[in-house]
Design a protein around this motif. Structure first.
Motif, PDB file in Angstrom:
ATOM      1  N   PHE A 133       0.717  -1.104  -0.182  1.00  0.00           N
ATOM      2  CA  PHE A 133      -0.081  -0.069  -0.129  1.00  0.00           C
ATOM      3  C   PHE A 133       0.923   1.312   0.041  1.00  0.00           C
ATOM      4  N   ASN A 134       0.523   2.280  -0.833  1.00  0.00           N
ATOM      5  CA  ASN A 134       1.105   3.494  -0.623  1.00  0.00           C
ATOM      6  C   ASN A 134       0.368   4.640  -0.725  1.00  0.00           C
ATOM      7  N   PHE A 135       0.533   5.882  -0.359  1.00  0.00           N
ATOM      8  CA  PHE A 135      -0.134   7.288  -0.131  1.00  0.00           C
ATOM      9  C   PHE A 135       0.537   8.068  -1.120  1.00  0.00           C
ATOM     10  N   ARG A 136      -0.053   8.745  -2.010  1.00  0.00           N
ATOM     11  CA  ARG A 136       0.435   9.682  -2.901  1.00  0.00           C
ATOM     12  C   ARG A 136      -0.120  11.160  -2.772  1.00  0.00           C
ATOM     13  N   VAL A 137       0.559  12.081  -2.881  1.00  0.00           N
ATOM     14  CA  VAL A 137       0.222  13.295  -2.860  1.00  0.00           C
ATOM     15  C   VAL A 137       0.961  14.171  -3.655  1.00  0.00           C
ATOM     16  N   GLY A 138       0.176  14.782  -4.474  1.00  0.00           N
ATOM     17  CA  GLY A 138       0.827  15.714  -5.673  1.00  0.00           C
ATOM     18  C   GLY A 138      -0.122  16.552  -6.246  1.00  0.00           C
ATOM     19  N   ALA A 139       0.314  16.938  -7.591  1.00  0.00           N
ATOM     20  CA  ALA A 139      -0.761  17.835  -8.397  1.00  0.00           C
ATOM     21  C   ALA A 139      -0.404  17.392  -9.762  1.00  0.00           C
ATOM     22  N   THR A 140      -1.302  17.714 -10.677  1.00  0.00           N
ATOM     23  CA  THR A 140      -1.551  17.578 -12.264  1.00  0.00           C
ATOM     24  C   THR A 140      -1.672  18.637 -12.752  1.00  0.00           C
ATOM     25  N   ILE A 141      -0.833  19.014 -13.831  1.00  0.00           N
ATOM     26  CA  ILE A 141      -1.435  20.207 -14.759  1.00  0.00           C
ATOM     27  C   ILE A 141      -1.624  19.510 -16.097  1.00  0.00           C
ATOM     28  N   VAL A 142      -2.804  19.977 -16.667  1.00  0.00           N
ATOM     29  CA  VAL A 142      -3.104  19.399 -18.125  1.00  0.00           C
ATOM     30  C   VAL A 142      -3.325  20.776 -19.074  1.00  0.00           C
ATOM     31  N   SER A 143      -3.066  20.653 -20.303  1.00  0.00           N
ATOM     32  CA  SER A 143      -3.574  21.692 -21.152  1.00  0.00           C
ATOM     33  C   SER A 143      -4.181  21.259 -22.370  1.00  0.00           C
ATOM     34  N   TYR A 144      -5.296  21.579 -22.428  1.00  0.00           N
ATOM     35  CA  TYR A 144      -6.436  20.933 -23.409  1.00  0.00           C
ATOM     36  C   TYR A 144      -5.913  21.638 -24.821  1.00  0.00           C
ATOM     37  N   GLN A 145      -6.365  20.728 -25.675  1.00  0.00           N
ATOM     38  CA  GLN A 145      -5.794  21.145 -27.296  1.00  0.00           C
ATOM     39  C   GLN A 145      -7.051  21.656 -27.870  1.00  0.00           C
ATOM     40  N   GLU A 146      -7.050  22.637 -28.619  1.00  0.00           N
ATOM     41  CA  GLU A 146      -8.120  23.262 -29.533  1.00  0.00           C
ATOM     42  C   GLU A 146      -9.347  23.611 -28.484  1.00  0.00           C
ATOM     43  N   CYS A 147      -8.978  23.927 -27.333  1.00  0.00           N
ATOM     44  CA  CYS A 147      -9.757  24.278 -26.101  1.00  0.00           C
ATOM     45  C   CYS A 147     -10.741  25.877 -26.659  1.00  0.00           C
ATOM     46  N   ALA A 148     -10.225  26.663 -27.126  1.00  0.00           N
ATOM     47  CA  ALA A 148     -11.011  28.129 -27.266  1.00  0.00           C
ATOM     48  C   ALA A 148     -12.319  27.757 -27.852  1.00  0.00           C
ATOM     49  N   SER A 149     -12.325  26.689 -28.806  1.00  0.00           N
ATOM     50  CA  SER A 149     -13.676  26.380 -29.813  1.00  0.00           C
ATOM     51  C   SER A 149     -14.447  25.400 -28.879  1.00  0.00           C
ATOM     52  N   SER A 150     -13.970  24.805 -27.724  1.00  0.00           N
ATOM     53  CA  SER A 150     -14.937  23.781 -26.996  1.00  0.00           C
ATOM     54  C   SER A 150     -15.757  24.224 -25.933  1.00  0.00           C
ATOM     55  N   TRP A 151     -16.331  23.320 -25.396  1.00  0.00           N
ATOM     56  CA  TRP A 151     -17.227  23.439 -24.211  1.00  0.00           C
ATOM     57  C   TRP A 151     -16.376  23.939 -22.844  1.00  0.00           C
ATOM     58  N   LYS A 152     -15.153  23.580 -22.834  1.00  0.00           N
ATOM     59  CA  LYS A 152     -14.228  23.798 -21.806  1.00  0.00           C
ATOM     60  C   LYS A 152     -14.137  25.444 -21.358  1.00  0.00           C
ATOM     61  N   LYS A 153     -14.087  25.774 -20.248  1.00  0.00           N
ATOM     62  CA  LYS A 153     -14.100  26.930 -19.800  1.00  0.00           C
ATOM     63  C   LYS A 153     -12.526  27.548 -19.752  1.00  0.00           C
ATOM     64  N   HIS A 154     -11.654  26.576 -19.163  1.00  0.00           N
ATOM     65  CA  HIS A 154     -10.228  26.802 -18.783  1.00  0.00           C
ATOM     66  C   HIS A 154      -9.396  25.860 -19.810  1.00  0.00           C
ATOM     67  N   CYS A 155      -8.597  26.432 -20.624  1.00  0.00           N
ATOM     68  CA  CYS A 155      -7.777  25.569 -21.353  1.00  0.00           C
ATOM     69  C   CYS A 155      -6.445  24.759 -20.492  1.00  0.00           C
ATOM     70  N   THR A 156      -6.140  25.291 -19.362  1.00  0.00           N
ATOM     71  CA  THR A 156      -4.964  24.785 -18.458  1.00  0.00           C
ATOM     72  C   THR A 156      -5.620  24.563 -17.160  1.00  0.00           C
ATOM     73  N   GLU A 157      -5.620  23.337 -16.671  1.00  0.00           N
ATOM     74  CA  GLU A 157      -5.929  23.124 -15.504  1.00  0.00           C
ATOM     75  C   GLU A 157      -5.171  22.367 -14.454  1.00  0.00           C
ATOM     76  N   VAL A 158      -5.030  22.943 -13.211  1.00  0.00           N
ATOM     77  CA  VAL A 158      -4.112  22.474 -12.177  1.00  0.00           C
ATOM     78  C   VAL A 158      -5.154  21.620 -11.033  1.00  0.00           C
ATOM     79  N   THR A 159      -4.833  20.402 -11.044  1.00  0.00           N
ATOM     80  CA  THR A 159      -5.621  19.747  -9.816  1.00  0.00           C
ATOM     81  C   THR A 159      -4.785  18.924  -8.736  1.00  0.00           C
ATOM     82  N   PRO A 160      -5.454  18.813  -7.443  1.00  0.00           N
ATOM     83  CA  PRO A 160      -4.309  18.111  -6.678  1.00  0.00           C
ATOM     84  C   PRO A 160      -4.695  16.662  -6.823  1.00  0.00           C
TER      85      PRO A 160
END
Length: 168
Positions: A133-160
């Protein structure tokens, strides 16, 4: 929804989970495998969702994980499906706290909308893995491609990222 892509990623997921030697001696040694389950919440398209998911990974060499996750966003006006193959390296040279870094690709499927792809990175630490068993703590950053013309409000997201994993 493109069910062919979902099927391809499901096959990759199954291959990752079944490949490699039977058992390694340490959590992140070559031949180890990981399975994970996701339960959480999120918000998209002006709705709140319950997020359910599964993940699997395989370590072809010490510390390097090839993995995939599938998440289902349920409970809103639209069902959302995410598939994320990834590669993560865990610095196993340290004992109690082991840093990790990784890259990922994400394909997001939403009913009645065009699919949306993203590339990203993750970083964090694995805390004292013991008995598989292990416990992980960190963050992910994603950049959505062709986001400006999509349903996404933010093209880059950082999530825990906070997870409990099982390796064997």
């Amino acid at each position: 929804m493109n069910y062919v892509r979902v099927g391809i990623f499901a096959c990759i997921f199954m291959l990752i989970s079944m490949s490699g030697p039977a058992i390694a001696s340490e959590d992140f040694d070559a031949g180890s495998r990981r399975f994970s389950f996701v339960v959480g919440s999120g918000s998209a398209l002006s709705d709140n969702y319950t997020v359910l998911g599964i993940g699997a990974g395989f370590y072809p060499v010490d510390g390097l994980e090839l993995g995939a996750e599938v998440n289902l966003w349920l409970g809103g006006d639209y069902d959302i499906y995410e598939i994320s193959p990834s590669m993560t390296y865990i610095f196993t040279q340290l004992d109690a706290i082991q840093p990790y870094v990784g890259v990922l690709y994400r394909e997001t499927f939403v009913e009645t909308y065009d699919n949306l792809s993203a590339i990203g990175a993750r970083a964090g630490v694995v805390l004292d893995s013991a008995n598989g068993f292990n416990f992980r703590v960190g963050a992910t950053i994603v950049s959505y491609q062709e986001c400006a013309s999509s349903w996404k409000k933010h093209c880059t997201e950082v999530t825990p990222e906070v997870s409990v994993g099982v390796t064997f």
